[in-house]
Design a protein around this motif. Structure first.
Motif, mmCIF file in Angstrom:
data_model
loop_
_atom_site.group_PDB
_atom_site.id
_atom_site.type_symbol
_atom_site.label_atom_id
_atom_site.label_comp_id
_atom_site.label_asym_id
_atom_site.label_seq_id
_atom_site.Cartn_x
_atom_site.Cartn_y
_atom_site.Cartn_z
ATOM 1 N N ILE A 278 2.500 8.184 -18.510
ATOM 2 C CA ILE A 278 3.688 8.544 -17.518
ATOM 3 C C ILE A 278 2.607 8.975 -16.259
ATOM 4 C CG2 ILE A 278 5.360 10.010 -16.756
ATOM 5 C CD1 ILE A 278 6.417 9.755 -19.645
ATOM 6 N N ILE A 279 1.664 9.804 -16.451
ATOM 7 C CA ILE A 279 0.890 10.335 -15.393
ATOM 8 C C ILE A 279 0.058 9.215 -14.856
ATOM 9 C CG2 ILE A 279 -0.896 11.824 -14.997
ATOM 10 C CD1 ILE A 279 -0.373 13.717 -17.247
ATOM 11 N N LYS A 280 -0.436 8.586 -15.509
ATOM 12 C CA LYS A 280 -1.159 7.129 -14.939
ATOM 13 C C LYS A 280 -0.234 6.485 -14.030
ATOM 14 C CE LYS A 280 -3.963 3.197 -16.216
ATOM 15 N NZ LYS A 280 -4.383 2.370 -17.260
ATOM 16 N N GLN A 281 1.024 6.257 -14.459
ATOM 17 C CA GLN A 281 2.133 5.305 -13.588
ATOM 18 C C GLN A 281 2.289 6.332 -12.209
ATOM 19 O OE1 GLN A 281 5.395 5.249 -16.219
ATOM 20 N NE2 GLN A 281 4.450 3.658 -17.402
ATOM 21 N N PHE A 282 2.222 7.649 -12.279
ATOM 22 C CA PHE A 282 2.698 8.510 -11.268
ATOM 23 C C PHE A 282 1.335 8.086 -10.295
ATOM 24 C CE2 PHE A 282 1.819 12.158 -8.593
ATOM 25 C CZ PHE A 282 2.935 12.569 -8.125
ATOM 26 N N ASP A 283 0.157 8.252 -10.819
ATOM 27 C CA ASP A 283 -0.957 8.150 -9.931
ATOM 28 C C ASP A 283 -1.083 6.884 -9.303
ATOM 29 O OD1 ASP A 283 -1.851 10.514 -10.614
ATOM 30 O OD2 ASP A 283 -3.260 9.841 -12.303
ATOM 31 N N GLN A 284 -0.551 5.532 -9.925
ATOM 32 C CA GLN A 284 -0.316 4.408 -9.274
ATOM 33 C C GLN A 284 0.422 4.425 -8.127
ATOM 34 O OE1 GLN A 284 0.630 2.017 -12.636
ATOM 35 N NE2 GLN A 284 -1.428 1.774 -13.193
ATOM 36 N N ILE A 285 1.677 5.036 -8.292
ATOM 37 C CA ILE A 285 2.725 5.207 -7.359
ATOM 38 C C ILE A 285 2.288 6.044 -6.143
ATOM 39 C CG2 ILE A 285 4.854 5.965 -6.500
ATOM 40 C CD1 ILE A 285 5.761 5.357 -9.585
ATOM 41 N N SER A 286 1.565 7.102 -6.410
ATOM 42 C CA SER A 286 0.945 7.872 -5.321
ATOM 43 C C SER A 286 -0.147 7.154 -4.518
ATOM 44 C CB SER A 286 0.527 9.562 -6.160
ATOM 45 O OG SER A 286 -0.484 9.173 -6.887
ATOM 46 N N SER A 287 -1.076 6.456 -5.174
ATOM 47 C CA SER A 287 -1.877 5.886 -4.603
ATOM 48 C C SER A 287 -1.365 4.795 -3.519
ATOM 49 C CB SER A 287 -2.784 4.933 -5.598
ATOM 50 O OG SER A 287 -3.600 5.765 -6.490
ATOM 51 N N LEU A 288 -0.416 4.122 -3.952
ATOM 52 C CA LEU A 288 0.279 3.387 -2.941
ATOM 53 C C LEU A 288 0.934 4.002 -1.660
ATOM 54 C CD1 LEU A 288 2.231 0.754 -5.429
ATOM 55 C CD2 LEU A 288 0.103 0.424 -4.030
ATOM 56 N N ILE A 289 1.562 5.283 -2.125
ATOM 57 C CA ILE A 289 2.046 5.972 -1.026
ATOM 58 C C ILE A 289 1.043 6.647 -0.003
ATOM 59 C CG2 ILE A 289 3.289 8.269 -0.492
ATOM 60 C CD1 ILE A 289 4.767 7.946 -2.957
ATOM 61 N N ILE A 290 -0.271 6.857 -0.536
ATOM 62 C CA ILE A 290 -1.303 7.490 0.091
ATOM 63 C C ILE A 290 -1.759 6.398 1.176
ATOM 64 C CG2 ILE A 290 -3.851 7.970 0.118
ATOM 65 C CD1 ILE A 290 -3.014 10.056 -2.137
ATOM 66 N N LEU A 291 -2.088 5.170 0.328
ATOM 67 C CA LEU A 291 -2.239 3.896 1.283
ATOM 68 C C LEU A 291 -1.479 3.629 2.432
ATOM 69 C CD1 LEU A 291 -3.371 1.503 -1.591
ATOM 70 C CD2 LEU A 291 -4.829 2.596 0.107
ATOM 71 N N ALA A 292 -0.098 3.731 2.228
ATOM 72 C CA ALA A 292 1.142 3.606 3.160
ATOM 73 C C ALA A 292 0.771 4.558 4.342
ATOM 74 C CB ALA A 292 2.513 3.454 2.492
ATOM 75 N N SER A 293 0.590 5.949 3.937
ATOM 76 C CA SER A 293 0.335 6.820 4.868
ATOM 77 C C SER A 293 -0.865 6.503 5.755
ATOM 78 C CB SER A 293 0.404 8.239 4.262
ATOM 79 O OG SER A 293 -0.882 8.406 3.514
ATOM 80 N N ILE A 294 -1.971 6.068 5.125
ATOM 81 C CA ILE A 294 -3.300 5.819 5.883
ATOM 82 C C ILE A 294 -2.896 4.721 6.897
ATOM 83 C CG2 ILE A 294 -5.479 4.769 5.436
ATOM 84 C CD1 ILE A 294 -5.867 6.222 3.106
ATOM 85 N N ALA A 295 -2.229 3.640 6.313
ATOM 86 C CA ALA A 295 -1.958 2.615 7.369
ATOM 87 C C ALA A 295 -1.160 3.095 8.577
ATOM 88 C CB ALA A 295 -0.890 1.711 6.508
ATOM 89 N N ILE A 296 -0.226 3.921 8.250
ATOM 90 C CA ILE A 296 0.760 4.714 9.247
ATOM 91 C C ILE A 296 -0.093 5.591 10.346
ATOM 92 C CG2 ILE A 296 2.670 5.945 9.939
ATOM 93 C CD1 ILE A 296 4.050 5.112 7.458
ATOM 94 N N SER A 297 -0.962 6.320 9.632
ATOM 95 C CA SER A 297 -1.837 7.335 10.293
ATOM 96 C C SER A 297 -2.732 6.164 11.170
ATOM 97 C CB SER A 297 -2.198 8.332 9.551
ATOM 98 O OG SER A 297 -3.263 7.500 8.469
ATOM 99 N N GLY A 298 -2.983 5.304 10.453
ATOM 100 C CA GLY A 298 -4.271 4.440 11.438
ATOM 101 C C GLY A 298 -3.836 3.924 12.682
ATOM 102 N N LEU A 299 -2.292 3.934 12.776
ATOM 103 C CA LEU A 299 -1.890 3.622 14.139
ATOM 104 C C LEU A 299 -2.158 4.625 15.249
ATOM 105 C CD1 LEU A 299 1.435 1.989 13.296
ATOM 106 C CD2 LEU A 299 -0.803 0.783 13.973
ATOM 107 N N GLY A 300 -2.067 5.843 14.597
ATOM 108 C CA GLY A 300 -2.270 6.958 15.497
ATOM 109 C C GLY A 300 -3.765 7.230 15.732
ATOM 110 N N LEU A 301 -4.691 6.939 14.815
ATOM 111 C CA LEU A 301 -6.147 7.169 14.888
ATOM 112 C C LEU A 301 -6.597 6.014 15.910
ATOM 113 C CD1 LEU A 301 -7.117 7.661 11.292
ATOM 114 C CD2 LEU A 301 -6.986 9.424 12.973
ATOM 115 N N LEU A 302 -5.930 4.687 16.093
ATOM 116 C CA LEU A 302 -6.434 3.910 17.026
ATOM 117 C C LEU A 302 -5.744 3.923 18.203
ATOM 118 C CD1 LEU A 302 -7.292 0.856 17.347
ATOM 119 C CD2 LEU A 302 -4.975 0.041 16.986
ATOM 120 N N VAL A 303 -4.706 4.798 18.433
ATOM 121 C CA VAL A 303 -4.287 5.025 19.782
ATOM 122 C C VAL A 303 -5.443 6.160 20.350
ATOM 123 C CG1 VAL A 303 -2.469 6.120 21.055
ATOM 124 C CG2 VAL A 303 -2.041 4.549 19.549
ATOM 125 N N GLY A 304 -5.424 7.336 19.281
ATOM 126 C CA GLY A 304 -6.456 8.316 19.638
ATOM 127 C C GLY A 304 -7.814 7.819 20.117
#
Length: 416
Positions: A278-304
């Motif tokens: 169950i913890i491993k499944q959570f880690d997989q989900i959280s990894s996807l969330i972090i990747l999504a946040s990196i993609a979103i924040s990447g736009l801010g970093l690009l603009v900056g």
């Protein structure tokens, strides 16, 4: 004339401070990007810590058998809803035919809506609907060891005869008996009367800052079956012999497939999991969330980053004469490149630092608003934030720095 690195840093900070408003607008994208990633990482780290703590109560040798995946209240996917229920009789078969199993406990989750209306618990003067009702076998505490702050758990004899007794979670006890005097008191749960014989200690960890066990009312499983004959969401909790969980897992899987007559080529028509899965499944989900946040924040970093490059090009134009004087006095191309790169890194570094501070403030605010959520900022997120902001400064500062270094000193000195 060779420019001292310390002097270059001082000049960079001075340049940023001189144009505070312009610099602030330039690094806004950096701040937003770093804040997003660090905040999401902090919240997910806190959630994971709570989940790990929650499953530590079960111990490493626990196996969960359910009809559906997810928590007991889950209704399952459309495919899972086609599965047959897990009957309580399976517990006896697992105990008898699985030599690596030490304890088998059975539970029955009662839906929160009964007879078309929501479930509630009440005593004279107090009532709460923030509850869940679960039937459990008397040996449940052997699988999930927990202490009581008051009273005791029900006995095997009470469970077999379907006694109307109940053990309360800490939050339910606080809501119904704020004075703390609950033992021996009667209460009405969904229209039936029960006697309180125990109050569990507050549970550790949980999902999204809350442990559902703290608002749970536990009654003997036979009592639950008599009261709710239509309920069929049974759960079987298995504790394997020490260091034999993998063997027990395969044994339980094999006996269940035989009992359910599952063809060899078909997948399991039941959910069989362990805490670490169950913890491993959570880690997989959280990894996807972090990747999504990196993609979103990447736009801010690009603009900056583009903003940093733009302001550095403007700075090169504004300071053409200054660059000419420095080169005339002996400054080398590498010195000019280093100076302007340091200014770009200083800009993005300040943005990264501000973003990290904002993220930590957000984490503190969340911790204050939701005390049960153990949010914390991981060290790796801070180091990653600093590293990314510096990298953005280097990447987007190279062109302006090279342009400054290539200026002809004679032409630069004539520039007005």
């Amino acid at each position: 004339m060779r420019i001292n690195p310390v002097e270059s840093v001082r000049m960079s900070l001075s340049s940023v401070w001189t144009n505070k408003f312009r610099s602030g607008l330039t690094i806004l994208g950096i701040v937003i990007g770093i804040t997003t990633v660090v905040t999401v990482s902090s919240l997910l780290t806190g959630l994971r810590k709570g989940i790990v703590t929650f499953f530590e109560e079960f111990g490493p040798d626990t196996i969960f058998v359910k009809r559906f995946g997810g928590d007991p209240s889950s209704q399952g996917s459309p495919k899972e809803r086609k599965r047959r229920p897990i009957p309580p009789e399976y517990s006896e078969y697992v105990k008898r035919f699985c030599p690596s199993v030490e304890v088998v406990a059975t539970a029955l989750w009662i839906p929160p809506v009964s007879r078309g209306k929501g479930m509630s618990a009440k005593v004279p003067g107090f009532e709460t609907e923030n509850i869940s009702l679960t039937g459990a076998s008397a040996n449940t505490r052997l699988v999930q060891p927990r202490n009581n702050s008051q009273g005791r758990f029900f006995t095997e004899e009470e469970a077999k005869r379907g006694a109307r007794v109940a053990v309360l979670g800490s939050l339910v006890a606080d809501a119904l008996f704020p004075t703390g005097k609950s033992l021996g008191q009667t209460m009405i749960v969904d229209g039936a009367e029960y006697t309180v014989i125990g109050v569990a200690e507050p549970a550790k960890g949980g999902f999204f800052g809350e442990n559902g066990i703290d608002r749970q009312i536990t009654i003997p499983i036979e009592t639950a079956r008599l009261r709710y004959p239509q309920a069929d969401n049974f759960l079987i909790n298995v504790r394997a012999l020490p260091n034999r969980r993998d063997e027990a897992f395969e044994e339980v899987r094999g006996i269940l497939r035989k009992l359910r007559r599952t063809p060899a080529a078909d997948e399991n028509d039941f959910d069989l999991t362990t805490p670490d899965q169950i913890i491993k499944q959570f880690d997989q989900i959280s990894s996807l969330i972090i990747l999504a946040s990196i993609a979103i924040s990447g736009l801010g970093l690009l603009v900056g980053g583009i903003g940093v490059m733009n302001i550095m090009l403007v700075s090169v134009t504004e300071r053409t004469r200054e660059i000419g004087v420095r080169k005339a006095l002996g400054a080398r191309k590498s010195d000019i490149v280093f100076q302007f790169l340091m200014e770009a890194i200083t800009l993005t570094g300040v943005g990264g630092a501000v973003g990290i501070v904002f993220a930590m403030l957000v984490t503190l605010v969340v911790a204050k608003l939701v005390p049960a959520l153990p949010s914390e900022t991981p060290l790796w997120a801070i180091l990653a934030g600093v590293g990314v902001s510096v990298a953005v400064g280097v990447f987007f500062g190279v062109w302006p720095a090279m342009k400054a270094a290539r200026l002809d000193p004679v032409e630069a000195l004539r520039y007005e």
